[in-house]
Design a protein around this motif. Structure first.
Motif, PDB file in Angstrom:
ATOM      1  N   GLU A 295       0.820  -1.200   0.000  1.00 16.19           N
ATOM      2  CA  GLU A 295       0.000   0.000   0.000  1.00 16.19           C
ATOM      3  C   GLU A 295       0.862   1.262   0.000  1.00 16.19           C
ATOM      4  OE1 GLU A 295      -2.749   1.673   3.439  1.00 16.19           O
ATOM      5  OE2 GLU A 295      -3.493  -0.236   2.663  1.00 16.19           O
ATOM      6  N   LEU A 296       1.903   1.268   0.821  1.00 14.86           N
ATOM      7  CA  LEU A 296       2.795   2.429   0.883  1.00 14.86           C
ATOM      8  C   LEU A 296       3.559   2.627  -0.419  1.00 14.86           C
ATOM      9  CD1 LEU A 296       4.224   2.154   4.495  1.00 14.86           C
ATOM     10  CD2 LEU A 296       2.776   3.967   3.573  1.00 14.86           C
ATOM     11  N   ARG A 297       4.036   1.549  -1.003  1.00 15.65           N
ATOM     12  CA  ARG A 297       4.784   1.661  -2.265  1.00 15.65           C
ATOM     13  C   ARG A 297       3.936   2.292  -3.354  1.00 15.65           C
ATOM     14  NH1 ARG A 297       8.071  -3.961  -2.175  1.00 15.65           N
ATOM     15  NH2 ARG A 297       9.854  -3.166  -1.030  1.00 15.65           N
ATOM     16  N   SER A 298       2.672   1.928  -3.415  1.00 13.82           N
ATOM     17  CA  SER A 298       1.821   2.482  -4.467  1.00 13.82           C
ATOM     18  C   SER A 298       1.498   3.950  -4.209  1.00 13.82           C
ATOM     19  CB  SER A 298       0.539   1.667  -4.594  1.00 13.82           C
ATOM     20  OG  SER A 298      -0.254   1.820  -3.444  1.00 13.82           O
ATOM     21  N   ALA A 299       1.596   4.417  -2.970  1.00 14.54           N
ATOM     22  CA  ALA A 299       1.273   5.800  -2.643  1.00 14.54           C
ATOM     23  C   ALA A 299       2.486   6.723  -2.688  1.00 14.54           C
ATOM     24  CB  ALA A 299       0.646   5.865  -1.250  1.00 14.54           C
ATOM     25  N   LEU A 300       3.677   6.168  -2.760  1.00  8.32           N
ATOM     26  CA  LEU A 300       4.885   6.994  -2.727  1.00  8.32           C
ATOM     27  C   LEU A 300       5.148   7.672  -4.065  1.00  8.32           C
ATOM     28  CD1 LEU A 300       7.457   4.757  -0.820  1.00  8.32           C
ATOM     29  CD2 LEU A 300       6.330   6.809   0.002  1.00  8.32           C
ATOM     30  N   PRO A 301       5.588   8.957  -4.023  1.00  6.32           N
ATOM     31  CA  PRO A 301       6.039   9.609  -5.263  1.00  6.32           C
ATOM     32  C   PRO A 301       7.440   9.093  -5.609  1.00  6.32           C
ATOM     33  CG  PRO A 301       6.324  11.074  -3.406  1.00  6.32           C
ATOM     34  CD  PRO A 301       5.632   9.832  -2.880  1.00  6.32           C
ATOM     35  N   THR A 302       7.940   9.463  -6.760  1.00  4.84           N
ATOM     36  CA  THR A 302       9.294   9.073  -7.141  1.00  4.84           C
ATOM     37  C   THR A 302      10.257   9.718  -6.151  1.00  4.84           C
ATOM     38  OG1 THR A 302       8.593   9.040  -9.427  1.00  4.84           O
ATOM     39  CG2 THR A 302      10.963   9.071  -9.012  1.00  4.84           C
ATOM     40  N   PRO A 303      11.145   8.941  -5.579  1.00  7.58           N
ATOM     41  CA  PRO A 303      12.048   9.522  -4.577  1.00  7.58           C
ATOM     42  C   PRO A 303      13.037  10.488  -5.208  1.00  7.58           C
ATOM     43  CG  PRO A 303      12.556   7.194  -4.972  1.00  7.58           C
ATOM     44  CD  PRO A 303      11.349   7.528  -5.773  1.00  7.58           C
TER      45      PRO A 303
END
Length: 185
Positions: free
Chosen positions: A146-154
């Protein structure tokens, strides 16, 4: 830290069924399930295990247990081997029955040697010693996904020391106030 023991019978198995008069007698049950005569007799007298083919009906009568009963007895044996007390075992079985789970052969139980939990799904766990209280179960892998899908490009990592050095080298820009306009005349 206590070790958690998973007691999980094969739920999707096509368990054998027998006719009303076919079942397993005491000696077969003891041999197959590895419980002692005292354990089996006590569990039966306490109502923890109820022979589903035929109960005792007086002196000399013979109890008969179904295959599902054997699975339940084996599960109870594994729970006691994991350290669950007889009192907690009885409370867990009573709670399961009250919740409508009359077949230990088709449920998933977890214990830490003291408390007994029923796993109904990946995120629903019931504490059987607290009267069926729901325990919050958090699947870490689901949270990560869930977190991976919500993260912007670092953003690229910046060396903090290098960043400070570059700031020192830049000439300071001073803000100058605009000259005050004078009005003549």
């Amino acid at each position: 830290m206590p070790q958690t023991t998973w007691v999980q019978p094969e739920i999707d198995l096509d368990l054998p069924t027998a006719s009303d008069e076919e079942g397993y007698g005491r000696q077969e049950v003891l041999r197959i399930t590895k419980v002692t005569y005292r354990q089996l007799d006590h569990w039966t007298r306490q109502g923890i295990v109820v022979p589903s083919v035929r109960s005792a009906s007086g002196y000399g009568s013979r109890r008969l247990y179904s295959f599902r009963d054997l699975v339940a007895i084996r599960v109870l044996k594994r729970l006691t081997d994991a350290g669950v007390s007889l009192q907690n075992l009885r409370r867990a079985v009573e709670t399961l029955r009250r919740l409508g789970e009359h077949d230990l052969a088709s449920t998933v139980l977890v214990t830490d040697g003291h408390t007994v939990y029923q796993c109904r799904s990946g995120d629903e766990v019931i504490d059987l010693l607290q009267g069926g209280q729901v325990v919050v179960a958090i699947a870490i892998s689901a949270a990560v996904k869930e977190l991976r899908s919500a993260l912007p490009t670092p953003e690229p990592a910046v060396d903090l020391a290098e960043h400070r050095e570059n700031r020192r080298r830049r000439p300071a820009v001073r803000a100058t106030a605009p000259a005050a306009a004078t009005s003549a005349g």
